[in-house]
Design a protein around this motif. Sequence first.
Motif, short mmCIF file in Angstrom:
data_model
loop_
_atom_site.label_atom_id
_atom_site.label_comp_id
_atom_site.label_asym_id
_atom_site.label_seq_id
_atom_site.Cartn_x
_atom_site.Cartn_y
_atom_site.Cartn_z
N ASP A 148 0.82 -1.21 0.00
CA ASP A 148 0.00 0.00 0.00
C ASP A 148 0.86 1.27 0.00
OD1 ASP A 148 -2.43 1.36 -0.05
OD2 ASP A 148 -2.48 1.57 2.13
N GLY A 149 1.91 1.25 -0.80
CA GLY A 149 2.74 2.43 -0.96
C GLY A 149 3.71 2.72 0.16
N ARG A 150 3.83 1.81 1.13
CA ARG A 150 4.69 2.06 2.29
C ARG A 150 5.57 0.85 2.56
NH1 ARG A 150 3.72 5.97 5.79
NH2 ARG A 150 1.53 6.08 5.17
N MET A 151 6.81 1.11 2.96
CA MET A 151 7.72 0.04 3.35
C MET A 151 7.31 -0.46 4.73
SD MET A 151 10.30 -1.56 1.96
CE MET A 151 11.18 -0.43 0.89
N GLN A 152 7.00 -1.75 4.81
CA GLN A 152 6.51 -2.31 6.07
C GLN A 152 7.63 -2.89 6.92
OE1 GLN A 152 3.37 -1.90 6.95
NE2 GLN A 152 2.89 -0.93 4.98
N CYS A 153 8.65 -3.43 6.29
CA CYS A 153 9.78 -3.98 7.04
C CYS A 153 10.99 -4.09 6.13
CB CYS A 153 9.43 -5.35 7.64
SG CYS A 153 8.93 -6.58 6.42
N ILE A 154 12.18 -4.02 6.71
CA ILE A 154 13.44 -4.09 5.98
C ILE A 154 14.40 -4.97 6.76
CG2 ILE A 154 15.43 -2.79 5.13
CD1 ILE A 154 13.71 -0.38 4.75
N GLY A 155 15.13 -5.80 6.05
CA GLY A 155 16.14 -6.64 6.69
C GLY A 155 16.56 -7.76 5.76
N ASN A 156 17.56 -8.53 6.19
CA ASN A 156 17.94 -9.68 5.37
C ASN A 156 16.93 -10.80 5.60
OD1 ASN A 156 18.80 -11.44 7.61
ND2 ASN A 156 20.55 -10.06 7.80
N PRO A 157 16.89 -11.80 4.72
CA PRO A 157 15.85 -12.84 4.83
C PRO A 157 15.78 -13.51 6.20
CG PRO A 157 16.95 -13.00 2.71
CD PRO A 157 17.69 -11.97 3.50
N LYS A 158 16.93 -13.80 6.82
CA LYS A 158 16.93 -14.46 8.11
C LYS A 158 16.33 -13.56 9.19
CE LYS A 158 20.82 -17.58 7.29
NZ LYS A 158 22.17 -18.00 7.72
N GLU A 159 16.68 -12.27 9.12
CA GLU A 159 16.14 -11.33 10.10
C GLU A 159 14.63 -11.22 9.97
OE1 GLU A 159 19.90 -8.22 10.54
OE2 GLU A 159 18.18 -7.73 9.27
N LEU A 160 14.13 -11.16 8.74
CA LEU A 160 12.68 -11.03 8.54
C LEU A 160 11.95 -12.26 9.04
CD1 LEU A 160 12.46 -9.34 5.02
CD2 LEU A 160 12.31 -8.28 7.27
N LYS A 161 12.52 -13.43 8.76
CA LYS A 161 11.85 -14.65 9.23
C LYS A 161 11.90 -14.75 10.74
CE LYS A 161 14.09 -17.42 6.34
NZ LYS A 161 14.48 -18.68 5.62
N GLY A 162 13.01 -14.29 11.33
CA GLY A 162 13.10 -14.33 12.78
C GLY A 162 12.22 -13.30 13.45
N ARG A 163 12.12 -12.12 12.82
CA ARG A 163 11.37 -11.01 13.42
C ARG A 163 9.87 -11.14 13.21
NH1 ARG A 163 13.01 -6.45 10.42
NH2 ARG A 163 15.10 -6.87 11.28
N HIS A 164 9.48 -11.53 12.00
CA HIS A 164 8.05 -11.57 11.68
C HIS A 164 7.53 -13.00 11.57
CE1 HIS A 164 7.91 -7.25 10.86
NE2 HIS A 164 9.10 -7.41 10.32
N GLY A 165 8.43 -13.95 11.63
CA GLY A 165 8.01 -15.35 11.64
C GLY A 165 7.93 -15.81 13.09
N GLY A 166 9.06 -16.34 13.60
CA GLY A 166 9.10 -16.76 14.99
C GLY A 166 8.13 -17.87 15.31
N LEU A 167 7.76 -18.65 14.30
CA LEU A 167 6.74 -19.68 14.48
C LEU A 167 7.14 -20.97 13.79
CD1 LEU A 167 3.62 -17.49 13.60
CD2 LEU A 167 4.31 -18.13 15.90
N TYR A 168 6.65 -22.06 14.35
CA TYR A 168 6.64 -23.33 13.63
C TYR A 168 5.23 -23.55 13.11
CZ TYR A 168 11.09 -24.48 15.88
OH TYR A 168 12.38 -24.48 16.29
N VAL A 169 5.12 -24.13 11.93
CA VAL A 169 3.81 -24.46 11.37
C VAL A 169 3.64 -25.97 11.49
CG1 VAL A 169 2.34 -24.40 9.33
CG2 VAL A 169 3.92 -22.50 9.78
N PHE A 170 2.68 -26.39 12.33
CA PHE A 170 2.44 -27.80 12.61
C PHE A 170 1.16 -28.22 11.91
CE2 PHE A 170 0.38 -31.00 15.38
CZ PHE A 170 1.30 -32.03 15.20
N THR A 171 1.22 -29.33 11.16
CA THR A 171 0.07 -29.82 10.41
C THR A 171 -0.16 -31.28 10.77
OG1 THR A 171 0.67 -28.36 8.58
CG2 THR A 171 -0.93 -30.10 8.10
#
Length: 640
Positions: free
Chosen positions: A529-552
């Motif tokens: 939507d025209g705005r930068m929401q987050c910046i970082g390297n791939p590992k940082e983004l996954k650690g910062r905005h992921g932080g989850l395991y997906v269990f199925t």
Amino acid sequence: MNKASNAYLQFLQGPGTKMLFEFVKEMPKPVTNVVSIPDLSSLIGPLFFTWIILLLFPVVLKSLVYEKQQKLRIMMKMHGLGDGPYWMISYAYFLAVSLIYMLLFMAVGSIIGLKFFTINDYSIQFVFYFIYMNLQIAAAFLVASMFSNVKACTAIGYILVFGTGLLAENLFRSFIEDASVSRRGIILLQLYPGFSLYRGLYELAQYPLQEKRVGMGWDDLNDNQNGMREVFIIMVIEWFVVLFVAYCIDQVVSSGSGKSPLFFLQRIRKKKLASLRRPSLQRQGSKVSVQMEKSDVSHEIEMVERLVLEQNTSHAIVCDNLKKVYPGRDGNPEKFAVKGLSLALPPGECFGMLGPNGAGKTSFISMMTGLTKPTSGTAYVHGMDIRTQMNDIYTSMGFCPQHDLLWETLTGREHLLFYGRLKNLKGRALMQAVEESLKSVKLFDGGIADKQAGKYSGGMKRRLSVAISLIGDPKVVYMDEPSTGLDPSSRNHLWNVIKTAKQDRAIILTTHSMEEAEVLCDRLGIFVDGRMQCIGNPKELKGRHGGLYVFTMTTSWEHEEKVERIVQKLSPNANKTYRLSGTQKFELPKNEVRIADVFQAVEFAKSRFPVFAWGVVDTTLEDVFVKVAAAAAASSSYDI
């Protein structure tokens, strides 16, 4: 006829009546109409030759509009070809083609003995054609600025050709020959270039029809009855006026961004901007925007504010509060495409821009490449301002557009030779760079390099576009989805090419492929939507905005509640994100769960009821992208 007449007279008056027959004479005709076969060119020449000469107009017009429609001109400009050289080269090419055409026209007419050509002074004919060819090319440049579609301009061009000839022959000629028509009126009509052409051809055609059989010479221009002098004066003045107006319009409307109608005063404006640049940049990075952004984005904004205050910075790209607003049309509100983007990019870094369709990525690239002007804010490329120094930036910039912008009739090698020359490569260095580029993108073997680009597959065109963006060692490269349409093998090879190329240059890359982003990009920015929401390297983004395991886990539907209770014991803050016919998917916070505990829970579940399938995976970049995009879309309710 005489015998029949006498018989009739004798029938009426008697046998003594007779009409004397003395001789036969042709019906009286004007002397000018008694011509030999070679003089027919002087009768039909003004109309026929007008059409022949005007046929070059739609050819030139089509060529100019084709480069605009295919965006080839802006591609050339992005690789260092300025407006001045483009105009001079194009003008010289069309003039050379026109002169060859006219020389052949005069030579053929003279060889077959048409008095239209043989009687009139050749120097007058050449000067007349030369001036008109220049006027016609200038008019084509002017008309080309009004079209963006080749088919439309071609149709209009040929309508003008045949319409001009018919109007000149059936209307304008009657004005010339009518003594009651004022001379000023005729001069006014001759301001239309097509009528000037016809008037000149008409004057040249009148001399072979005269009894003295003497063609037009330079001395005849002083004759008050000869309109050739007026034609020369009008065409010379129009030539320069039309060329100047065409250039001004081109500067205002060309390349998407265009310039102010008073662009020739731009140097004065540049000096004023230079004196005010640093204070204004300091104000653009407002504290309000920092407070409203997330921590990683706020850190980037603070870095940009610090960099723009420095006189010398080593960063290749610095974007300072860059905004783009498209005006509302047809009752629709304004569209905020880019809402204050701040970004600092050092050399040797590949920055990946991720975002859903319509997020504003293309608008950002368009501003950085000069296709559109920023509404506010600015950006610096190696210290050069995109608002005032875009032509200087082009000399060290490479661009791979989202859609391949290629000449269909040029080969891959010819494309690289052309763009290599624009980057000031010459001789052996140019040939070596072209060979290496072709080999790097696998277009060298099998004669592919010498095949017309129009016959390339989509993947070949994509690889050629990447090679064009990297030739000449540009310091900054923009790539808009470079691997679109490539097979896995070609894509992996292209990734290696880009990874090698980023060692000494800054690259901004947009993509929808999370795999491509992880492989190529040192840092990523998710743009929504025209705005930068987050910046970082791939590992940082996954650690910062992921932080989850997906269990199925998949079971029969009657055991779904048991699975849910087991997961709740495993992690009280577990979040169920999917459920369908016995298959359930949960997000487990990493700080609450160990992988060993997950395995124990699965073994416990297997001992109580049938488990058809199960799995646990770490958060992927795609999961981060979906999560950030969804959160941003839900909360985007303010603009700065």
